[in-house]
Design a protein around this motif. Structure first.
Motif, short mmCIF file in Angstrom:
data_model
loop_
_atom_site.label_atom_id
_atom_site.label_comp_id
_atom_site.label_asym_id
_atom_site.label_seq_id
_atom_site.Cartn_x
_atom_site.Cartn_y
_atom_site.Cartn_z
N GLY A 66 -2.52 11.11 -4.05
CA GLY A 66 -2.12 10.61 -5.37
C GLY A 66 -3.22 10.74 -6.42
O GLY A 66 -4.39 10.97 -6.09
N GLU B 15 0.84 -1.21 0.00
CA GLU B 15 0.00 0.00 0.00
C GLU B 15 0.87 1.26 0.00
O GLU B 15 2.04 1.23 0.39
CB GLU B 15 -0.97 -0.02 1.17
N ASP B 16 0.25 2.35 -0.47
CA ASP B 16 0.91 3.66 -0.51
C ASP B 16 2.23 3.65 -1.29
O ASP B 16 3.22 4.24 -0.88
CB ASP B 16 1.19 4.20 0.90
N SER B 17 2.27 2.95 -2.41
CA SER B 17 3.52 2.81 -3.18
C SER B 17 3.70 3.89 -4.25
O SER B 17 4.82 4.15 -4.66
CB SER B 17 3.57 1.46 -3.89
N GLN C 211 -6.77 2.13 -5.23
CA GLN C 211 -6.84 2.97 -4.03
C GLN C 211 -5.81 2.52 -2.99
O GLN C 211 -5.17 3.34 -2.33
CB GLN C 211 -8.23 2.93 -3.44
N ARG C 212 -5.63 1.22 -2.86
CA ARG C 212 -4.69 0.69 -1.87
C ARG C 212 -3.25 1.11 -2.16
O ARG C 212 -2.51 1.50 -1.27
CB ARG C 212 -4.80 -0.86 -1.84
N VAL C 213 -2.85 1.04 -3.44
CA VAL C 213 -1.42 1.30 -3.75
C VAL C 213 -1.10 2.78 -3.94
O VAL C 213 0.06 3.16 -3.97
CB VAL C 213 -0.94 0.49 -4.99
N LEU C 214 -2.15 3.62 -4.07
CA LEU C 214 -1.90 5.06 -4.23
C LEU C 214 -1.58 5.71 -2.89
O LEU C 214 -2.20 5.39 -1.87
CB LEU C 214 -3.15 5.74 -4.80
N ARG C 215 -0.64 6.66 -2.92
CA ARG C 215 -0.36 7.42 -1.70
C ARG C 215 -1.46 8.46 -1.49
O ARG C 215 -2.09 8.90 -2.46
CB ARG C 215 0.97 8.17 -1.86
N PRO C 216 -1.66 8.90 -0.23
CA PRO C 216 -2.64 9.97 -0.01
C PRO C 216 -2.28 11.18 -0.89
O PRO C 216 -1.11 11.54 -0.99
CB PRO C 216 -2.46 10.30 1.49
N ASP D 7 2.73 7.65 -6.52
CA ASP D 7 2.17 9.00 -6.59
C ASP D 7 1.04 9.08 -7.62
O ASP D 7 0.18 9.95 -7.53
CB ASP D 7 3.27 10.00 -6.99
#
Ligand SMILES: C[S@@+](CC[C@H](N)C(=O)[O-])C[C@H]1O[C@@H](n2cnc3c(N)ncnc32)[C@H](O)[C@@H]1O
Length: 203
Positions: free
Chosen positions: A144, A111-113, A137-142, A115
């Motif tokens: 993003g 997660e959060d990988s 949604q899981r792999v995007l950073r806040p 931009d």
């Protein structure tokens, strides 16, 4: 590029063999306007990381790598031929990349990988679009960006598409409301020169 009734997946869904190489070249010509729009809509820091779903020949990733010279470029595509083609392309430019064969419905990154996540003209091939959007949604950073460029298709072609939402005349509206329900803030951009609808969503 119509969807065919052959037992093999059509080239647009899974480029393969010699014809797949030719298809890849034609697709690049056909999608030039969409790539240019995508590059202008993805605001990536120089060291930014981007993921493309269904990257095809890798042309968009290459264009983004020229812009973000110290960036990291990942992608997933169902076609072994496209994975090999795009890897060669990015390696010629010594781009930091992680291109894998697989499906947009399962993303093998933590997660959060990223931009930004982009998907051009491949949404219609996702058999399970809800899972794919949850994965995005899981792999995007806040903060993003998720850039989704849909492909216009006729009613006859639509009947055979794997994505149930792409088989209806209200595909864009359905995508939009699901993005909103999933917590994205989504807006529409003017379509590209080929009339492909463009959605920009933020988490
Ligand atoms: C019409 S091409 C578009 C390629 C590229 N985005 C472009 O615009 O040039 C669709 C691509 O999506 C890939 N694809 C099809 N189904 C997929 C899936 N479920 N997950 C990931 N990639 C998929 C195909 O292999 C193909 O490379």
């Amino acid at each position: 590029m119509p969807i065919t009734s052959s037992t093999h997946p059509p080239q647009s869904m899974l480029p393969h063999g010699l014809a797949g190489r030719l298809f890849g070249r034609l697709m690049e010509q056909f999608n030039r306007g969409a790539y240019a729009r995508a590059v202008s809509l993805i605001d990536l820091p120089t060291e930014g990381s981007v993921l493309e779903l269904g990257f095809g020949t890798g042309r968009l990733l290459e264009m983004l790598a020229v812009k973000s010279t110290d960036g990291f470029f990942a992608g997933i595509d169902a076609s072994p031929l496209m994975v090999a083609t795009a890897r060669r392309r990015l390696d010629r430019r010594h781009v930091a990349r992680d291109l894998r064969q697989g499906n947009a419905e399962y993303l093998p990154w933590p997660e959060d990988s990223f931009d930004a996540v982009a998907a051009l003209h491949c949404f219609q091939f996702w058999a399970d679009p809800v899972s794919a959007l949850c994965e995005v949604q899981r792999v995007l950073r806040p903060g993003g960006t998720f850039l989704l460029i849909l492909r216009r298709h006729g009613a006859r072609d639509a009947e055979r598409l794997p994505n149930p939402w792409s088989r209806t005349p209200h595909e864009i509206e359905d995508v939009f409301s699901l993005l909103k329900k999933a917590g994205f803030e989504a807006r529409r951009e003017l379509p590209d020169a080929r009339n492909s609808p463009i959605i920009v969503a933020k988490v």
